[in-house]
Design an enzyme around this catalytic site. Structure first.
Site, PDB file in Angstrom:
ATOM      1  N   CYS A  51       0.783  -1.273  -0.003  1.00 19.89           N
ATOM      2  CA  CYS A  51       0.116  -0.295  -0.151  1.00 19.89           C
ATOM      3  C   CYS A  51       0.793   1.171  -0.083  1.00 19.89           C
ATOM      4  O   CYS A  51       0.413   2.195  -0.230  1.00 19.89           O
ATOM      5  CB  CYS A  51      -0.843  -0.009   1.267  1.00 19.89           C
ATOM      6  SG  CYS A  51      -2.141  -1.309   1.380  1.00 19.89           S
TER       7      CYS A  51
ATOM      8  N   HIS B 179      -3.417   7.653   1.565  1.00 17.59           N
ATOM      9  CA  HIS B 179      -3.744   6.091   1.347  1.00 17.59           C
ATOM     10  C   HIS B 179      -5.277   5.811   1.837  1.00 17.59           C
ATOM     11  O   HIS B 179      -5.553   6.361   3.093  1.00 17.59           O
ATOM     12  CB  HIS B 179      -2.936   5.147   1.802  1.00 17.59           C
ATOM     13  CG  HIS B 179      -3.227   3.845   1.867  1.00 17.59           C
ATOM     14  ND1 HIS B 179      -3.700   3.206   0.538  1.00 17.59           N
ATOM     15  CD2 HIS B 179      -3.217   2.773   2.570  1.00 17.59           C
ATOM     16  CE1 HIS B 179      -3.815   1.893   0.942  1.00 17.59           C
ATOM     17  NE2 HIS B 179      -3.478   1.598   2.041  1.00 17.59           N
TER      18      HIS B 179
ATOM     19  N   ASN C 180      -9.941  -0.001   0.017  1.00 24.02           N
ATOM     20  CA  ASN C 180      -8.385  -0.029  -0.173  1.00 24.02           C
ATOM     21  C   ASN C 180      -8.025  -0.629  -1.386  1.00 24.02           C
ATOM     22  O   ASN C 180      -7.963  -1.966  -1.479  1.00 24.02           O
ATOM     23  CB  ASN C 180      -7.823  -0.549   1.085  1.00 24.02           C
ATOM     24  CG  ASN C 180      -6.381  -0.807   1.422  1.00 24.02           C
ATOM     25  OD1 ASN C 180      -5.992  -0.109   0.436  1.00 24.02           O
ATOM     26  ND2 ASN C 180      -6.172  -1.048   2.569  1.00 24.02           N
TER      27      ASN C 180
HETATM   28  N1  COA Z   1     -18.337  -8.033   9.779  1.00 26.83           N
HETATM   29  C1  COA Z   1     -18.820  -8.255  11.170  1.00 26.83           C
HETATM   30  N2  COA Z   1     -18.241  -8.414  12.192  1.00 26.83           N
HETATM   31  C2  COA Z   1     -16.712  -8.722  11.771  1.00 26.83           C
HETATM   32  C3  COA Z   1     -16.046  -8.574  10.857  1.00 26.83           C
HETATM   33  C4  COA Z   1     -16.911  -8.150   9.522  1.00 26.83           C
HETATM   34  N3  COA Z   1     -16.402  -7.954   8.350  1.00 26.83           N
HETATM   35  N4  COA Z   1     -14.751  -8.470  10.731  1.00 26.83           N
HETATM   36  C5  COA Z   1     -14.534  -8.823  12.102  1.00 26.83           C
HETATM   37  N5  COA Z   1     -15.729  -8.908  12.717  1.00 26.83           N
HETATM   38  C6  COA Z   1     -15.856  -9.074  14.301  1.00 26.83           C
HETATM   39  C7  COA Z   1     -14.977  -9.892  14.990  1.00 26.83           C
HETATM   40  O1  COA Z   1     -14.819 -11.261  14.592  1.00 26.83           O
HETATM   41  C8  COA Z   1     -14.735  -9.517  16.324  1.00 26.83           C
HETATM   42  O2  COA Z   1     -15.880 -10.225  16.825  1.00 26.83           O
HETATM   43  P1  COA Z   1     -15.736 -10.617  18.478  1.00 26.83           P
HETATM   44  O3  COA Z   1     -15.719  -9.230  19.285  1.00 26.83           O
HETATM   45  O4  COA Z   1     -16.945 -11.377  18.657  1.00 26.83           O
HETATM   46  O5  COA Z   1     -14.675 -11.716  18.344  1.00 26.83           O
HETATM   47  C9  COA Z   1     -15.506  -7.969  16.048  1.00 26.83           C
HETATM   48  O6  COA Z   1     -15.949  -7.788  15.024  1.00 26.83           O
HETATM   49  C10 COA Z   1     -14.308  -6.862  16.600  1.00 26.83           C
HETATM   50  O7  COA Z   1     -13.130  -7.294  15.655  1.00 26.83           O
HETATM   51  P2  COA Z   1     -11.775  -6.411  15.549  1.00 26.83           P
HETATM   52  O8  COA Z   1     -10.886  -7.097  14.646  1.00 26.83           O
HETATM   53  O9  COA Z   1     -11.558  -6.228  17.275  1.00 26.83           O
HETATM   54  O10 COA Z   1     -12.394  -5.178  15.143  1.00 26.83           O
HETATM   55  P3  COA Z   1     -11.703  -3.681  14.839  1.00 26.83           P
HETATM   56  O11 COA Z   1     -12.528  -2.730  15.774  1.00 26.83           O
HETATM   57  O12 COA Z   1     -10.311  -3.748  15.285  1.00 26.83           O
HETATM   58  O13 COA Z   1     -11.850  -3.349  13.505  1.00 26.83           O
HETATM   59  C11 COA Z   1     -10.519  -3.276  11.339  1.00 26.83           C
HETATM   60  C12 COA Z   1     -11.271  -4.308  12.537  1.00 26.83           C
HETATM   61  C13 COA Z   1      -9.947  -4.384  10.480  1.00 26.83           C
HETATM   62  C14 COA Z   1     -11.620  -2.899  10.606  1.00 26.83           C
HETATM   63  C15 COA Z   1      -9.537  -2.582  12.186  1.00 26.83           C
HETATM   64  O14 COA Z   1      -8.557  -3.120  12.870  1.00 26.83           O
HETATM   65  C16 COA Z   1      -8.878  -1.801  11.054  1.00 26.83           C
HETATM   66  O15 COA Z   1      -9.170  -1.131  10.294  1.00 26.83           O
HETATM   67  N6  COA Z   1      -7.322  -1.814  11.062  1.00 26.83           N
HETATM   68  C17 COA Z   1      -6.426  -1.097  10.040  1.00 26.83           C
HETATM   69  C18 COA Z   1      -6.492  -2.365   8.701  1.00 26.83           C
HETATM   70  C19 COA Z   1      -5.945  -1.650   7.586  1.00 26.83           C
HETATM   71  O16 COA Z   1      -6.049  -0.445   7.285  1.00 26.83           O
HETATM   72  N7  COA Z   1      -5.317  -2.426   6.954  1.00 26.83           N
HETATM   73  C20 COA Z   1      -4.572  -1.846   5.681  1.00 26.83           C
HETATM   74  C21 COA Z   1      -3.379  -1.058   5.798  1.00 26.83           C
HETATM   75  S1  COA Z   1      -2.608  -0.880   4.128  1.00 26.83           S
END
Ligand code: COA
Length: 332
Positions: A123, A256, A286
């Protein structure tokens, strides 16, 4: 590791004179995804700001999208392909293991005077490619270059993993860079790139040519989130300092487009108003190396960004690799 160039350089200015982009026709909405896996529109919107993403057609390749974006950029620049000395394609999803996607793009564009190669910094790829092209033009190896970010990220997603599959999309963006010996304080004013391989395991693909399979994206979302906010803020500070400008000189942040919450946190750190931040993550998701030039091109074509504006680009991705660039857009 970092590299920086500054506006006091004795070398030619590297002007960013045009942009182009391409999005595949097929749109996949959050509701569409909720038919495919256990997710819902609310969750995806709240956690990422994404409402839809574009998905490449079965018979398309990354190079096809790159060519469309490049041709749009050449048309905006008023340049013919024969005038291009070099092509860099930033991609994590090349058509083939080899040759480079850039070589295929060169062939499809018939830009046979240009050298061509790929850059892989996920990215952060567009910022890395911009940094590389800037150095090549400043050192006299080329006068006019195409820098393209193009990704078919849907091809490396695990469509059973709701934690990653909902976050990415496909597309391509391109910019034209041109040397100018009489344009001080225009073009690429600074760029910085960084890598820290100690964090390779928080965002990676579990495959590759040496492993014998293509693999799919694996991510520890919360870890990536924390690093993104901290590292992007730091590298933006470094790029702004290297440019000789201050935050108040920046007209536009073109970040980004990974997650609206990361973008909002950076905006807050920079203390920039909403009107100066380009956001496309809601509609593009993304698109990895394509996301910055896609967002930039949209803002150019909507006449939001105009010639003379100072733009800050930043990106982070697997590696971890990250970077930023400060550019005064257009020609004097
Ligand atoms: N739909 C519904 N629920 C989902 C889900 C989806 N698509 N993906 C994950 N969940 C659930 C998880 O299983 C978890 O459930 P649980 O509490 O029962 O275990 C809950 O949602 C929370 O998951 P978590 O991973 O803690 O969520 P979060 O608040 O960290 O959000 C991201 C997840 C990925 C959106 C966030 O961490 C993020 O944006 N990270 C950066 C990612 C990024 O930008 N990557 C690219 C960089 S180039």
């Amino acid at each position: 590791m970092t590299s920086a160039t500054s506006s006091s350089s004795p070398f030619p200015s590297v002007l960013l004179t045009a942009s182009g982009s391409y999005l595949p026709e097929k749109i996949l909405t959050n509701d569409d995804l909720s038919q495919m896996m256990d997710t819902n529109d609310d969750w995806i919107r709240q956690r990422s700001g994404i409402t839809q993403r574009h998905i490449i057609a079965d018979d398309q390749l990354t190079s096809d999208m790159a060519v469309e974006a490049a041709q749009n950029a050449l048309d905006m620049a008023g340049l013919s392909v024969d005038e291009i000395d070099g092509i860099i394609v930033a991609t994590t999803t090349p058509d083939d293991t080899f040759p480079s996607t850039a070589a295929t793009v060169q062939r499809k564009l018939e830009a046979f005077h240009a050298f061509a190669f790929d850059i892989q910094a996920v990215c952060a790829g567009f910022v890395y490619a911009l940094d590389t092209a800037d150095a090549m033009i400043k050192s006299g190896k080329a006068r006019k270059m195409l820098v393209i970010g193009a990704e078919a990220f849907s091809r490396i997603l695990d469509w059973t993993d709701r934690g990653t599959a909902v976050l990415f999309g496909d597309g391509a963006g391109a910019v034209v860079l041109e040397a100018d010996d009489n344009a001080p304080d225009w073009g690429i004013l600074s760029s910085v790139i960084f890598t820290d391989g100690r964090f390779r395991d928080i965002l990676y693909v579990d495959g590759g040519p040496a492993r014998g399979n293509v693999g799919t994206v694996k991510m520890s979302g919360q870890d990536v989130f924390k690093h993104a906010v901290e590292k992007l803020a730091h590298c933006l500070d470094a790029a702004i300092a290297a440019s000789g400008k201050s935050v108040s000189d920046i007209d536009w942040l073109v970040p980004h487009q990974a997650n609206i919450r990361i973008i909002n946190m950076l905006q807050k750190k920079l203390n920039m108003p909403d009107e100066q931040v380009v956001r496309t993550v809601d509609r593009h998701a993304n698109t990895s190396a394509a996301s910055i030039p896609l967002a930039f091109d949209e803002a150019m074509r909507k006449n939001m960004i105009s010639a003379g504006d100072i733009v800050a680009f930043e990106g982070i991705g697997g590696g971890l690799a990250w970077g930023a660039a400060i550019v005064r857009v257009g020609k004097p």
